[in-house]
Design an enzyme around this catalytic site. Sequence first.
Site, PDB file in Angstrom:
ATOM      1  N   TYR A  74      40.629  25.160  49.168  1.00  0.00           N
ATOM      2  CA  TYR A  74      40.224  26.075  50.239  1.00  0.00           C
ATOM      3  C   TYR A  74      38.728  26.332  50.121  1.00  0.00           C
ATOM      4  O   TYR A  74      38.211  26.563  49.029  1.00  0.00           O
ATOM      5  CB  TYR A  74      40.978  27.403  50.123  1.00  0.00           C
ATOM      6  CG  TYR A  74      40.554  28.451  51.119  1.00  0.00           C
ATOM      7  CD1 TYR A  74      40.838  28.296  52.482  1.00  0.00           C
ATOM      8  CD2 TYR A  74      39.865  29.603  50.718  1.00  0.00           C
ATOM      9  CE1 TYR A  74      40.452  29.260  53.411  1.00  0.00           C
ATOM     10  CE2 TYR A  74      39.476  30.572  51.636  1.00  0.00           C
ATOM     11  CZ  TYR A  74      39.777  30.395  52.981  1.00  0.00           C
ATOM     12  OH  TYR A  74      39.388  31.351  53.891  1.00  0.00           O
ATOM     13  N   ASP A  77      32.307  23.359  45.252  1.00  0.00           N
ATOM     14  CA  ASP A  77      32.528  24.707  45.777  1.00  0.00           C
ATOM     15  C   ASP A  77      32.936  25.590  44.602  1.00  0.00           C
ATOM     16  O   ASP A  77      34.101  25.618  44.192  1.00  0.00           O
ATOM     17  CB  ASP A  77      33.601  24.684  46.866  1.00  0.00           C
ATOM     18  CG  ASP A  77      33.862  26.076  47.426  1.00  0.00           C
ATOM     19  OD1 ASP A  77      33.244  27.042  46.930  1.00  0.00           O
ATOM     20  OD2 ASP A  77      34.686  26.193  48.357  1.00  0.00           O
ATOM     21  N   LYS A 111      31.804  35.476  45.713  1.00  0.00           N
ATOM     22  CA  LYS A 111      32.609  36.299  44.807  1.00  0.00           C
ATOM     23  C   LYS A 111      31.759  36.927  43.686  1.00  0.00           C
ATOM     24  O   LYS A 111      31.037  37.866  43.940  1.00  0.00           O
ATOM     25  CB  LYS A 111      33.809  35.482  44.299  1.00  0.00           C
ATOM     26  CG  LYS A 111      34.693  35.066  45.509  1.00  0.00           C
ATOM     27  CD  LYS A 111      36.071  34.579  45.191  1.00  0.00           C
ATOM     28  CE  LYS A 111      36.887  34.494  46.477  1.00  0.00           C
ATOM     29  NZ  LYS A 111      37.278  33.159  46.898  1.00  0.00           N
TER      30      LYS A 111
HETATM   31  C1  LIG Z   1      37.091  32.619  48.380  1.00  0.00           C
HETATM   32  C2  LIG Z   1      36.651  31.212  48.525  1.00  0.00           C
HETATM   33  C3  LIG Z   1      35.879  30.792  49.620  1.00  0.00           C
HETATM   34  C4  LIG Z   1      35.582  31.687  50.778  1.00  0.00           C
HETATM   35  O1  LIG Z   1      34.780  32.771  50.425  1.00  0.00           O
HETATM   36  P1  LIG Z   1      34.771  34.067  51.385  1.00  0.00           P
HETATM   37  O2  LIG Z   1      33.757  34.961  50.741  1.00  0.00           O
HETATM   38  O3  LIG Z   1      36.164  34.599  51.378  1.00  0.00           O
HETATM   39  O4  LIG Z   1      34.354  33.603  52.722  1.00  0.00           O
HETATM   40  C5  LIG Z   1      35.396  29.504  49.619  1.00  0.00           C
HETATM   41  N1  LIG Z   1      35.678  28.654  48.621  1.00  0.00           N
HETATM   42  C6  LIG Z   1      36.416  29.014  47.561  1.00  0.00           C
HETATM   43  C7  LIG Z   1      36.656  28.029  46.466  1.00  0.00           C
HETATM   44  C8  LIG Z   1      36.945  30.299  47.478  1.00  0.00           C
HETATM   45  O5  LIG Z   1      37.708  30.639  46.439  1.00  0.00           O
END
Ligand SMILES: *Cc1c(COP(=O)(O)O)cnc(C)c1O
Length: 428
Positions: free
Chosen positions: A144, A239, A267
Amino acid sequence: MSREKSHEIFTRAQQLMPGGVNSPARAFGAVGGEPLVFANAQGAYLYDVDGNRYIDYIGSWGPMILGHRHPKVDEAIRDAVGRGTSFGAPTEAENKLAELIIEAVPSVEKVRLVNSGTEATMSAIRLARGYTGRDIIVKFAGNYHGHVDSLLVAAGSAAATLAVPDSPGVTAGTSADTLVLKYNDVGGVKAAFDEHGSRIAGVILEPVVGNMGCVIPTQEFLQTLRAVTQQSGAVLIFDEVMTGFRVAFGGAQSLFGVTPDLTTLGKIVGGGMPIGAYGGKAEIMDNILPAGKVFQAGTLSGNPVATASGIATLKALRDDSPYERLEELGARLAAGLDSAAGDAGIPHTLTRVGSMMTLFFNPDPVTDWDVAAKCDKERFAKYFWGLIDSGVYMPCSQYEALFVSAAHSEEDIDATIDAAREVLGGLA
Ligand SMILES: *Cc1c(COP(=O)(O)O)cnc(C)c1O
């Protein structure tokens, strides 16, 4: 344990907001029932509006690695608020956060701050396309990357075929430029690059997956991705929105020793305030406006309050490193959950990297989405609610990793294991 006030507030919320929430992950869709409504938090604990206390293993889905209301982060936020909440102009604090990120994350020579992880991944793939002049982005099933249109896609019917939309509102045209492959599948990666290599702008992946539960990459998988992208001139994007500053201070790339071209962060980098970031080789980053021509902008980007929270968090992680302790606490919890499930005779696998882990209700090693999808989700829902009733707040989906924070104590971990043993004993 009463949840009456939560129920009243959530009932009203459903009339005001779609599904009663501002993000679907918190709606308890995968486990049934109604979400709890929270009033405050401290350290490793959350308190709901009915006054119940929970040991928190979500940590706001990752950011709260230091626990809630860490004194230094709290103080930095208050201090920043006292100087103005937004200027829409450069501040020195942005340099400080950029320096901390660049020092920590091996691949990052230059960085741009944004407001969320989604914004970071969306911008990074635009940059990869703008830099290479190519269209196709490769992603992996079960990973994701936020709600970016071109990444909200599912694999087509055959392996290594172009993707199909995974949400109404994502057009076939958008998803047609995304290729979805199987995680940890080295052969699939090589075949895709053999066939489409000259058209691939970039590959994006979670270098340790958190979003199909915790799934660990093989070293060969990461090294293959590094090799094929280098050969074909595609941009390798890690990511690390979840893994950055979580699995190690320098993220998964420092842990596995594989350096991508671009990295996305979110995060933890905001310490509980809204920040995302993307960074990498200066040669690539300098293609972003105003240094280059790839457009990307943000009214609140580099916001002084959020930036202060990020700086205080990263400094605390750097100067007072919790990673050894997180490893110990993580190992302790993992061993306890593993043996509790084993003693109850429940088929399971436990995967863990440092302080992130998942107890999968599936006996097979979970290496990709096909295996993860076969978990016993009904048993998971019962496990989740049993733990809630024991004062333990775990992720409300089999497909979300749990997080231990530096604020958890050995007693918290042991109380959690005892609760899990009790609950799992009733689920065989
Ligand atoms: C949480 C997450 C996102 C999205 O971040 P948001 O701040 O919720 O938009 C993208 N990539 C990964 C791996 C994530 O865990």
